[in-house]
Design a protein around this motif. Sequence first.
Motif, short mmCIF file in Angstrom:
data_model
loop_
_atom_site.label_atom_id
_atom_site.label_comp_id
_atom_site.label_asym_id
_atom_site.label_seq_id
_atom_site.Cartn_x
_atom_site.Cartn_y
_atom_site.Cartn_z
N PRO A 103 -0.31 10.83 -3.61
CA PRO A 103 0.86 10.10 -3.14
C PRO A 103 2.15 10.28 -3.93
N GLY A 104 2.14 10.93 -5.05
CA GLY A 104 3.36 10.98 -5.85
C GLY A 104 3.56 9.66 -6.58
N PRO A 105 4.60 9.56 -7.41
CA PRO A 105 4.76 8.39 -8.27
C PRO A 105 5.25 7.13 -7.57
N GLN A 106 5.98 7.26 -6.44
CA GLN A 106 6.50 6.06 -5.78
C GLN A 106 6.90 6.40 -4.35
N ASP A 107 6.99 5.38 -3.51
CA ASP A 107 7.49 5.54 -2.15
C ASP A 107 9.01 5.39 -2.19
N LEU A 108 9.69 6.26 -1.45
CA LEU A 108 11.15 6.23 -1.40
C LEU A 108 11.63 6.41 0.03
N SER A 109 12.75 5.80 0.35
CA SER A 109 13.37 5.96 1.66
C SER A 109 14.40 7.09 1.59
N PRO A 110 14.80 7.64 2.74
CA PRO A 110 15.87 8.64 2.73
C PRO A 110 17.16 8.10 2.08
N ASP A 111 17.52 6.84 2.38
CA ASP A 111 18.70 6.27 1.72
C ASP A 111 18.49 6.17 0.21
N GLY A 112 17.27 5.83 -0.22
CA GLY A 112 16.97 5.77 -1.64
C GLY A 112 17.06 7.13 -2.30
N LEU A 113 16.60 8.16 -1.61
CA LEU A 113 16.71 9.52 -2.13
C LEU A 113 18.17 9.91 -2.30
N ALA A 114 19.00 9.57 -1.30
CA ALA A 114 20.43 9.89 -1.38
C ALA A 114 21.08 9.16 -2.56
N ARG A 115 20.68 7.91 -2.78
CA ARG A 115 21.23 7.14 -3.90
C ARG A 115 20.85 7.79 -5.23
N ILE A 116 19.60 8.18 -5.35
CA ILE A 116 19.14 8.82 -6.60
C ILE A 116 19.82 10.16 -6.78
N MET A 117 19.96 10.94 -5.71
CA MET A 117 20.67 12.22 -5.83
C MET A 117 22.11 12.00 -6.30
N THR A 118 22.77 11.00 -5.73
CA THR A 118 24.14 10.69 -6.14
C THR A 118 24.19 10.40 -7.63
N GLU A 119 23.26 9.60 -8.13
CA GLU A 119 23.23 9.26 -9.56
C GLU A 119 22.90 10.46 -10.43
N GLN A 120 21.92 11.24 -10.03
CA GLN A 120 21.43 12.32 -10.88
C GLN A 120 22.28 13.58 -10.81
N LEU A 121 22.98 13.78 -9.71
CA LEU A 121 23.74 15.01 -9.52
C LEU A 121 25.23 14.83 -9.76
N ASP A 122 25.64 13.60 -10.07
CA ASP A 122 27.06 13.31 -10.31
C ASP A 122 27.95 13.75 -9.15
N ARG A 123 27.46 13.53 -7.94
CA ARG A 123 28.23 13.80 -6.73
C ARG A 123 27.72 12.89 -5.64
N SER A 124 28.58 12.52 -4.73
CA SER A 124 28.19 11.64 -3.64
C SER A 124 27.29 12.41 -2.66
N PRO A 175 3.15 12.63 -12.16
CA PRO A 175 4.02 11.88 -13.08
C PRO A 175 5.50 12.20 -12.90
N THR A 176 5.83 13.24 -12.14
CA THR A 176 7.22 13.65 -11.99
C THR A 176 7.93 12.74 -11.00
N THR A 177 8.92 12.01 -11.47
CA THR A 177 9.70 11.13 -10.60
C THR A 177 10.75 11.94 -9.86
N PHE A 178 11.31 11.34 -8.83
CA PHE A 178 12.37 12.02 -8.09
C PHE A 178 13.59 12.23 -8.98
N GLU A 179 13.87 11.29 -9.85
CA GLU A 179 14.98 11.46 -10.79
C GLU A 179 14.78 12.71 -11.64
N GLN A 180 13.58 12.86 -12.18
CA GLN A 180 13.29 14.05 -13.01
C GLN A 180 13.39 15.33 -12.18
#
Length: 170
Positions: free
Chosen positions: A77-98, A153-158
């Motif tokens: 299952p991977g480390p956690q369940d995420l929504s598409p909106d959640g993925l976009a939020r994490i990408m915004t934070e991790q990639l320094d772009r909207s 153990p690899t999170t989406f942030e990582q």
Amino acid sequence: MDDLIAGSGVAYRALANPSFFENLLEEVDSIREKGLWADTLDARRKVPLVTVAGIAAVATDLLLDRSWTGTTDVPAPGPQDLSPDGLARIMTEQLDRSVRYARQPLDELHTALVGFGLNEELVRGVVEMKRAKDEVLDSGVARTARTARTASPTTFEQWCTQILRPALLS
């Protein structure tokens, strides 16, 4: 095919994989150029996601472990369940772009895939898989208790930092 093999009486494990983080690599150009990624899932539907390396680790453990018998599915299952909106939020934070998410209707996906020259039967299969993922397909994997053996153990942030960011820069 899993049912046929399992019915043969051999000891058998079938990996039950959700969607892969790596599927987002198909969206690199759109993320880079438009700050947008698209899929067919409801923007708020949380689903399990995993890295390809996470799946490989579960498979490797099974191949090296000679103690199991019988047949069963082994969710990864991977480390956690995420929504598409959640993925976009994490990408915004991790990639320094909207980055924002856009839901693509299934009929538009069908038209786009046919437009790329894909076989109609393959396209129907992809569209039906996407429909099933939005409804129930990964729900069994999502309900699985995450363990050190099954959850990458690899999170989406990582993953964004290690894989997606370099892909955007290339």
